[in-house]
Design a protein around this motif. Sequence first.
Motif, PDB file in Angstrom:
ATOM      1  N   GLY A  12       0.817  -1.211   0.000  1.00 56.14           N
ATOM      2  CA  GLY A  12       0.000   0.000   0.000  1.00 56.14           C
ATOM      3  C   GLY A  12       0.847   1.255   0.000  1.00 56.14           C
ATOM      4  N   GLN A  13       1.898   1.271   0.823  1.00 57.06           N
ATOM      5  CA  GLN A  13       2.804   2.422   0.841  1.00 57.06           C
ATOM      6  C   GLN A  13       3.546   2.538  -0.482  1.00 57.06           C
ATOM      7  N   ALA A  14       3.881   1.405  -1.076  1.00 56.66           N
ATOM      8  CA  ALA A  14       4.551   1.426  -2.379  1.00 56.66           C
ATOM      9  C   ALA A  14       3.655   2.081  -3.430  1.00 56.66           C
ATOM     10  N   ARG A  15       2.364   1.727  -3.418  1.00 54.26           N
ATOM     11  CA  ARG A  15       1.435   2.324  -4.381  1.00 54.26           C
ATOM     12  C   ARG A  15       1.344   3.832  -4.193  1.00 54.26           C
ATOM     13  N   ILE A  16       1.361   4.278  -2.948  1.00 56.64           N
ATOM     14  CA  ILE A  16       1.264   5.716  -2.680  1.00 56.64           C
ATOM     15  C   ILE A  16       2.444   6.475  -3.277  1.00 56.64           C
ATOM     16  N   VAL A  17       3.669   5.987  -3.055  1.00 56.99           N
ATOM     17  CA  VAL A  17       4.838   6.719  -3.563  1.00 56.99           C
ATOM     18  C   VAL A  17       4.893   6.669  -5.091  1.00 56.99           C
ATOM     19  N   ILE A  18       4.406   5.563  -5.667  1.00 58.06           N
ATOM     20  CA  ILE A  18       4.356   5.486  -7.135  1.00 58.06           C
ATOM     21  C   ILE A  18       3.341   6.484  -7.674  1.00 58.06           C
ATOM     22  N   GLU A  19       2.191   6.582  -7.002  1.00 60.41           N
ATOM     23  CA  GLU A  19       1.175   7.563  -7.411  1.00 60.41           C
ATOM     24  C   GLU A  19       1.696   8.989  -7.287  1.00 60.41           C
TER      25      GLU A  19
END
Length: 244
Positions: A18-25
Amino acid sequence: CEREAWGLADRVIAVDQGQARIVIEQGAEPSRVSVIRNAVDVDAAVGAALRWRLRHPSDRLWVCVPRRLAPKNGVENAVTAAAICSDLAIDLLICGEGSERERLERTAREVKAPSLVHFLGSVSRALLLPIIHASDAVLIPSVPICGVEEATSLAALEAMALARPVVASNIGGLREIITNEETGVLVEPGCPNAIATSLTRLATDRLFGESLGAAGQASVRAQFGVREWIRRHRLLYGGVLDSV
């Protein structure tokens, strides 16, 4: 700002998907984002927990809620769940302080559970680990707030390291470290009835709780121990240095 940092970094380490998706976004290059989940030292946690041997009556169900009293931690749902399963002779031990305390104390009175819910305030880690170890279950009732979800909870990992059955919301990093009904129990977030059902099962089927605790501890040793955490960081840093 963070967006600029993502662009400058050779690698970004996220503690869950979930944190990975946030930084990618937010603009991070996906190929530069790696997930390394939080970790605990199992042997150190067990040693610290055994320094103080706490006891409680065998006819009481101790449920530890190691949560700061903030909206995202969903403690209100734990309080309501305690009232729902009050016939279990439950003691809800809330270890944490925060802005929500007055409202939560009022909720406990409104649902007629003030004698079941114990607000212990801010608890040092030296005392928290023995409390967790002495408890029959540990509850992490986090809820999504403004799109933000619980990451890989250290409190959940420490409880698993101490072989305590964990009941946690099925969100964020919690569902990445717990396999439902194998290494813990995942429940619908914001649902006191689901929490109460899980606590009732743990109270009436102690072997189930022991099985969850043992499997949870084994999982932490294998996947979320500090040795594995260090190994993964070394591999990642080594890869970055080799590419320079």
